[in-house]
Enzyme design. Structure first.
Site, mmCIF file in Angstrom:
data_model
loop_
_atom_site.group_PDB
_atom_site.id
_atom_site.type_symbol
_atom_site.label_atom_id
_atom_site.label_comp_id
_atom_site.label_asym_id
_atom_site.label_seq_id
_atom_site.Cartn_x
_atom_site.Cartn_y
_atom_site.Cartn_z
ATOM 1 N N VAL A 25 44.588 30.162 46.630
ATOM 2 C CA VAL A 25 45.687 30.401 45.707
ATOM 3 C C VAL A 25 46.981 30.058 46.453
ATOM 4 O O VAL A 25 47.289 30.692 47.466
ATOM 5 C CB VAL A 25 45.734 31.869 45.232
ATOM 6 C CG1 VAL A 25 46.932 32.092 44.310
ATOM 7 C CG2 VAL A 25 44.432 32.259 44.530
ATOM 8 N N LEU A 423 30.920 44.881 45.441
ATOM 9 C CA LEU A 423 30.837 44.617 44.013
ATOM 10 C C LEU A 423 31.822 43.504 43.644
ATOM 11 O O LEU A 423 32.927 43.424 44.176
ATOM 12 C CB LEU A 423 31.162 45.886 43.214
ATOM 13 C CG LEU A 423 30.061 46.956 43.193
ATOM 14 C CD1 LEU A 423 30.629 48.289 42.731
ATOM 15 C CD2 LEU A 423 28.912 46.519 42.290
#
Length: 596
Positions: A25, A423
């Site tokens: 990014v 996760l």
């Protein structure tokens, strides 16, 4: 000597080090590097939606192919801290990724400048090297050192932090004279291998435990050759799954507290000798050393010397790259075979193989209930995907049960973050695998909470045309934590179900809480909801048509019963079963022992 910006030197070094893909990014502090990437047009770039996602994409890219090194790029401050989870995951699993961050100008590093943080100090515990480059002329050599370290010894990640003015500074650098440094790896000696084989000769029931180091070393062929030469059964760890095909006669099953097979645990407990190669004796594989080690001797081969003896002391430790060690094991074993001095453990191998076909060791998978039981989903997956598939998964009951019921037939066909288990890892990692290999069949596996963690990264797959199939098992629960809470007699803060006022039709359709189909479609991808076993194969065919037509990720959401407890325990001799074992072959139609 050519003059150039230090940022350009960094790009040129990456080219020489065979980098062709990056994930990241852009931001103000790293824009000088992006300007050089734009000028060169040699390194493709995928724009992540979250910088942590970029780090996991880099992981997936590295894990997909031998020799790959994924690169993730972010700006200063929170971009670097966002990537710490990816660095931790890569470090824990010995995965080389290069993380590049922008930084405030040198003169403002200690003035609490906007988004200025000492990212090198933060990242140091989870990298092989984390450094802020303060001298522009050092940029090429720091990048050279980074690649050398990532490839040497136990592989792992590196973070290079580049202050804005360092990137912009002009330096002299001759890229034509640049050469990558030769990686260093420890190599087993003939004396060590002779001692290991002498110990092996005294065993009656030996096993090989094959770890992820064999995958990293691209040594699966050597593992299988050594196992076949000696007739020794193999137990892969979760990170080593696929180093020997699941249907190979010498594949004895996985051992452990959760991601394991009953026959794998039984064979380990019956053994009297274990040769561990490229493994770290992880606690989910061993349980307590007291139970795991009782009655057996160990030889441990690992690329990292300090890994030997970390969990328990072996009878012999050998610091070596897995491929180098296995090649020498094969060479010496062949010499002994030619001289009539090599035992073969054929009867023991047949005993281990017989356990795989014993119905008492096979967990039932053929359930007809609706909503579906997860065991039946994996049976459907085995039938739908066959041998030529790469699974990507992270953590939770979906991953644990997947390892108990799915089949893997080759190295790098089970791509999983083993130690960290963050996760949200699955979606970006699968995108990284796809970026590394446009052709292979990729199937990601998530529970609904893992899927929700970094759901936004699906838009990356739509934008950059990175199609893969994602199977989401939805029980509207943090299933693994709910099961763990049984020991505390509670079911607390783990329910994901709620009344979704915007999706009454989905609620009627069995979906509780997040309407994943709507969200997936809103992110530019396609989705199908499955309720019954008979719908799964058709959903896969539709998903593959959509991937071919639209070149975007496709999600198959399978609605599960709310509560299913998956087999696990506190010791390898005390795994608790919550569902029935197979009573007949019809209960386990995709069990390996029952296939032709």
């Amino acid at each position: 000597m050519a003059r150039m910006k230090a940022a350009m030197a960094a790009v040129l070094v990456m080219e020489k080090e065979s980098v062709t893909q990056a994930f990241g990014v852009p931001g103000a502090a790293i824009n000088p590097l992006y300007a050089q990437l734009r000028e060169r047009q040699t390194i493709a770039h995928v724009l992540a939606r979250h910088v942590e996602g970029a780090s996991h994409m880099a992981e997936g890219y590295t894990r997909a192919r031998a020799g790959n090194i994924g690169v993730c790029i972010g700006t200063s401050g929170p971009a670097g801290t966002d990537m710490i989870t990816g660095l931790y995951s890569a470090s824990a699993d010995s995965i080389p990724i290069l993380c590049i961050t922008g930084q405030a100008p040198r003169a403002r590093l200690h003035k609490e400048d906007f988004q200025a943080v000492d990212i090198a100090s933060i990242a140091r515990p989870v990298t092989k090297l984390a450094t802020t480059v303060l001298e522009p002329a050092q940029v090429p050599q720091v990048f050279q050192q980074a690649f050398h370290l990532m490839r040497s010894g136990r592989p792992g990640p590196v973070l290079v932090d580049l202050p804005f003015d360092v990137q912009m500074a002009e330096i002299g650098f001759d890229i034509d004279a640049y050469e990558p440094l030769v990686p260093w790896k420890p190599v087993a000696t003939r004396k060590q291998v002779d001692k290991a084989l002498d110990l092996l000769e005294t065993a009656e029931r030996p096993l090989i435990v094959a770890g992820g180091g064999i995958v990293n070393a691209d040594a699966a062929a050597e593992l299988v050759a050594f196992a076949e030469l000696t007739g020794i059964p193999v137990i892969p760890t979760l990170m080593g799954w696929g180093t020997i095909p699941d249907d190979h006669p010498l594949m004895a099953g996985m051992c452990g507290l959760q991601t394991s097979h009953r026959y794998g645990n039984a064979s380990l407990l019956a053994s009297d000798f274990v040769l561990g190669i490229g493994n770290r004796w992880a606690n989910r594989h061993t349980g307590s050393p007291e139970v795991y080690c009782r009655g057996r001797r160990f030889v441990h081969v690992d690329i990292e010397p300090t890994q030997i003896g970390r969990v328990f002391a072996p009878d012999l430790g050998i610091a070596s790259d897995a491929k180098a060690a296995l090649r020498l094991f094969i060479e010496v074993a062949r010499e002994r075979l030619a001289a009539g001095r090599l035992r073969r453990w054929s009867e023991w191998a047949r005993e281990c193989s017989a356990r795989k076909g014993d119905l008492a060791n096979l967990r039932k998978s053929h359930f007809d209930e609706v909503p579906m039981k997860p065991q039946r989903v994996y049976q459907c997956m085995n039938r739908a995907f066959g041998r030529d598939v790469t699974y990507v998964s992270t953590i939770g009951l979906s991953q644990i049960a997947g390892a108990q019921f799915l089949h893997v037939y080759g190295p790098r066909q089970w791509i999983n973050c083993g130690q960290a288990g963050p996760l949200g890892w699955t979606i970006p990692a699968a995108l990284g695998v796809r970026a590394a290999d446009p052709q292979r069949r990729i199937v990601a596996l998530s529970g609904d909470y893992d899927f929700q963690f970094m759901l936004e990264e699906l838009a990356v797959g739509a934008q950059f045309r990175l199609p893969y199939l994602h199977v989401v098992l939805n029980n509207s629960y943090l299933g693994l934590i709910r099961q763990a809470q049984r020991g505390f007699a509670m079911d607390y803060c783990v329910q994901l179900a709620f009344e979704n006022v915007n999706s009454p039709a989905a609620e009627a359709d069995g979906a509780c809480g997040v309407d994943h189909v709507k969200v997936v479609e809103g992110l530019g991808c396609k989705a199908i909801r499955v309720h019954a076993p008979g719908e799964f194969a058709g959903a896969v065919r539709q998903a593959e048509r959509w991937m071919e037509q639209y070149r975007v990720p496709v999600v198959i959401e399978v609605m599960l019963e709310r509560v299913t407890n998956i087999a696990m325990g506190t010791e390898i001799d005390n795994v608790v079963e919550f569902e029935p074992m197979a009573a007949s072959p019809a209960d386990v139609p995709t069990a390996l022992a029952l296939q032709d």
